[in-house]
Design a protein around this motif. Structure first.
Motif, PDB file in Angstrom:
ATOM      1  N   MET A   1     -29.253  14.246 -39.644  1.00 36.23           N
ATOM      2  CA  MET A   1     -28.477  13.375 -38.811  1.00 36.23           C
ATOM      3  C   MET A   1     -27.840  14.146 -37.665  1.00 36.23           C
ATOM      4  O   MET A   1     -27.654  13.592 -36.606  1.00 36.23           O
ATOM      5  CB  MET A   1     -27.401  12.670 -39.648  1.00 36.23           C
ATOM      6  CG  MET A   1     -27.958  11.711 -40.700  1.00 36.23           C
ATOM      7  SD  MET A   1     -29.014  10.379 -40.076  1.00 36.23           S
ATOM      8  CE  MET A   1     -30.622  11.049 -40.251  1.00 36.23           C
ATOM      9  N   ALA A   4     -30.310  14.250 -34.871  1.00 35.79           N
ATOM     10  CA  ALA A   4     -30.357  12.955 -34.184  1.00 35.79           C
ATOM     11  C   ALA A   4     -29.141  12.778 -33.277  1.00 35.79           C
ATOM     12  O   ALA A   4     -29.253  12.259 -32.169  1.00 35.79           O
ATOM     13  CB  ALA A   4     -30.429  11.821 -35.205  1.00 35.79           C
ATOM     14  N   SER A   9     -35.608  13.538 -30.916  1.00 34.39           N
ATOM     15  CA  SER A   9     -36.431  12.403 -31.355  1.00 34.39           C
ATOM     16  C   SER A   9     -36.782  12.534 -32.831  1.00 34.39           C
ATOM     17  O   SER A   9     -36.739  13.620 -33.409  1.00 34.39           O
ATOM     18  CB  SER A   9     -37.726  12.342 -30.534  1.00 34.39           C
ATOM     19  OG  SER A   9     -38.568  13.417 -30.891  1.00 34.39           O
ATOM     20  N   THR A  10     -37.164  11.413 -33.409  1.00 40.52           N
ATOM     21  CA  THR A  10     -37.568  11.394 -34.811  1.00 40.52           C
ATOM     22  C   THR A  10     -38.759  12.323 -35.035  1.00 40.52           C
ATOM     23  O   THR A  10     -38.794  13.091 -35.997  1.00 40.52           O
ATOM     24  CB  THR A  10     -37.913   9.956 -35.241  1.00 40.52           C
ATOM     25  OG1 THR A  10     -36.750   9.137 -35.037  1.00 40.52           O
ATOM     26  CG2 THR A  10     -38.331   9.879 -36.690  1.00 40.52           C
ATOM     27  N   ILE A  13     -37.616  15.986 -34.938  1.00 38.46           N
ATOM     28  CA  ILE A  13     -36.877  16.355 -36.149  1.00 38.46           C
ATOM     29  C   ILE A  13     -37.858  16.588 -37.299  1.00 38.46           C
ATOM     30  O   ILE A  13     -37.769  17.573 -38.017  1.00 38.46           O
ATOM     31  CB  ILE A  13     -35.847  15.266 -36.514  1.00 38.46           C
ATOM     32  CG1 ILE A  13     -34.766  15.172 -35.437  1.00 38.46           C
ATOM     33  CG2 ILE A  13     -35.226  15.551 -37.880  1.00 38.46           C
ATOM     34  CD1 ILE A  13     -33.863  13.955 -35.584  1.00 38.46           C
ATOM     35  N   VAL A  24     -37.997  10.845 -42.071  1.00 41.49           N
ATOM     36  CA  VAL A  24     -36.942  10.938 -41.053  1.00 41.49           C
ATOM     37  C   VAL A  24     -36.554   9.536 -40.588  1.00 41.49           C
ATOM     38  O   VAL A  24     -35.366   9.233 -40.452  1.00 41.49           O
ATOM     39  CB  VAL A  24     -37.388  11.819 -39.873  1.00 41.49           C
ATOM     40  CG1 VAL A  24     -36.320  11.865 -38.791  1.00 41.49           C
ATOM     41  CG2 VAL A  24     -37.725  13.224 -40.351  1.00 41.49           C
ATOM     42  N   ARG A  25     -37.544   8.678 -40.390  1.00 40.81           N
ATOM     43  CA  ARG A  25     -37.240   7.292 -39.992  1.00 40.81           C
ATOM     44  C   ARG A  25     -36.371   6.596 -41.025  1.00 40.81           C
ATOM     45  O   ARG A  25     -35.424   5.887 -40.695  1.00 40.81           O
ATOM     46  CB  ARG A  25     -38.537   6.495 -39.826  1.00 40.81           C
ATOM     47  CG  ARG A  25     -39.251   6.755 -38.562  1.00 40.81           C
ATOM     48  CD  ARG A  25     -40.406   5.773 -38.424  1.00 40.81           C
ATOM     49  NE  ARG A  25     -41.244   6.155 -37.318  1.00 40.81           N
ATOM     50  CZ  ARG A  25     -42.560   6.260 -37.360  1.00 40.81           C
ATOM     51  NH1 ARG A  25     -43.217   5.975 -38.472  1.00 40.81           N
ATOM     52  NH2 ARG A  25     -43.240   6.631 -36.308  1.00 40.81           N
ATOM     53  N   TRP A  27     -34.283   7.898 -43.281  1.00 37.58           N
ATOM     54  CA  TRP A  27     -32.919   8.408 -43.313  1.00 37.58           C
ATOM     55  C   TRP A  27     -32.132   7.997 -42.071  1.00 37.58           C
ATOM     56  O   TRP A  27     -30.939   7.685 -42.166  1.00 37.58           O
ATOM     57  CB  TRP A  27     -32.937   9.927 -43.479  1.00 37.58           C
ATOM     58  CG  TRP A  27     -33.273  10.316 -44.886  1.00 37.58           C
ATOM     59  CD1 TRP A  27     -34.497  10.684 -45.347  1.00 37.58           C
ATOM     60  CD2 TRP A  27     -32.403  10.320 -46.006  1.00 37.58           C
ATOM     61  NE1 TRP A  27     -34.434  10.940 -46.696  1.00 37.58           N
ATOM     62  CE2 TRP A  27     -33.159  10.726 -47.129  1.00 37.58           C
ATOM     63  CE3 TRP A  27     -31.059  10.029 -46.178  1.00 37.58           C
ATOM     64  CZ2 TRP A  27     -32.610  10.842 -48.399  1.00 37.58           C
ATOM     65  CZ3 TRP A  27     -30.511  10.152 -47.455  1.00 37.58           C
ATOM     66  CH2 TRP A  27     -31.282  10.546 -48.531  1.00 37.58           C
ATOM     67  N   ARG A  28     -32.788   7.975 -40.934  1.00 39.13           N
ATOM     68  CA  ARG A  28     -32.087   7.528 -39.720  1.00 39.13           C
ATOM     69  C   ARG A  28     -31.713   6.059 -39.833  1.00 39.13           C
ATOM     70  O   ARG A  28     -30.626   5.650 -39.433  1.00 39.13           O
ATOM     71  CB  ARG A  28     -32.962   7.752 -38.484  1.00 39.13           C
ATOM     72  CG  ARG A  28     -33.039   9.214 -38.084  1.00 39.13           C
ATOM     73  CD  ARG A  28     -33.773   9.398 -36.796  1.00 39.13           C
ATOM     74  NE  ARG A  28     -32.845   9.164 -35.687  1.00 39.13           N
ATOM     75  CZ  ARG A  28     -33.058   9.563 -34.448  1.00 39.13           C
ATOM     76  NH1 ARG A  28     -34.171  10.213 -34.152  1.00 39.13           N
ATOM     77  NH2 ARG A  28     -32.190   9.321 -33.514  1.00 39.13           N
ATOM     78  N   PHE A  31     -28.731   5.661 -42.173  1.00 38.86           N
ATOM     79  CA  PHE A  31     -27.501   6.084 -41.516  1.00 38.86           C
ATOM     80  C   PHE A  31     -27.055   5.044 -40.494  1.00 38.86           C
ATOM     81  O   PHE A  31     -25.873   4.719 -40.409  1.00 38.86           O
ATOM     82  CB  PHE A  31     -27.683   7.445 -40.841  1.00 38.86           C
ATOM     83  CG  PHE A  31     -26.427   7.957 -40.206  1.00 38.86           C
ATOM     84  CD1 PHE A  31     -25.429   8.505 -40.999  1.00 38.86           C
ATOM     85  CD2 PHE A  31     -26.239   7.900 -38.844  1.00 38.86           C
ATOM     86  CE1 PHE A  31     -24.249   8.974 -40.426  1.00 38.86           C
ATOM     87  CE2 PHE A  31     -25.075   8.369 -38.253  1.00 38.86           C
ATOM     88  CZ  PHE A  31     -24.079   8.909 -39.055  1.00 38.86           C
ATOM     89  N   ALA A  32     -27.998   4.495 -39.731  1.00 41.31           N
ATOM     90  CA  ALA A  32     -27.660   3.484 -38.730  1.00 41.31           C
ATOM     91  C   ALA A  32     -27.098   2.227 -39.390  1.00 41.31           C
ATOM     92  O   ALA A  32     -26.201   1.581 -38.852  1.00 41.31           O
ATOM     93  CB  ALA A  32     -28.893   3.143 -37.893  1.00 41.31           C
TER      94      ALA A  32
END
Length: 91
Positions: A1, A4, A9-10, A13, A24-25, A27-28, A31-32
């Motif tokens: 995070m 990010a 970018s995803t 990362i 990664v998508r 987890w992002r 978090f969002a």
């Protein structure tokens, strides 16, 4: 995070951290949607663990021993004498 938050970018990362892009998508997205609590580990589906953590560690240690370190030379003897103490009976 943190990557990010720095604007990476995803794809970058995933590449830099050696992760799959979908991981990664995911987890992002968590978090969002939920902030830091969204990153907390979740319950997993499937069968629960069969062994206690100590038993799993003992089995791994036994599996990592060199053949010269074991008590028996015969593979049949090893199986017959393993484990050194009886495992608890599950009901």
């Amino acid at each position: 995070m943190l990557h990010a938050a720095r604007g990476r970018s995803t794809a970058r990362i995933a590449r830099e951290r050696g992760l799959h892009l979908d991981t990664v998508r995911r987890w992002r997205g968590r978090f969002a949607q939920a902030g830091l609590p969204g990153l907390k580990g979740r319950r997993r589906c499937g069968r629960p663990a069969s062994f206690a953590p100590l038993q799993a560690t003992e089995v791994k240690a036994l599996a990592c021993r060199l053949p010269a370190e074991t008590e028996c030379r015969s593979p049949v003897g090893r199986v017959r004498n393993w484990p050194a103490r009886p495992l608890p009976v599950r009901s």
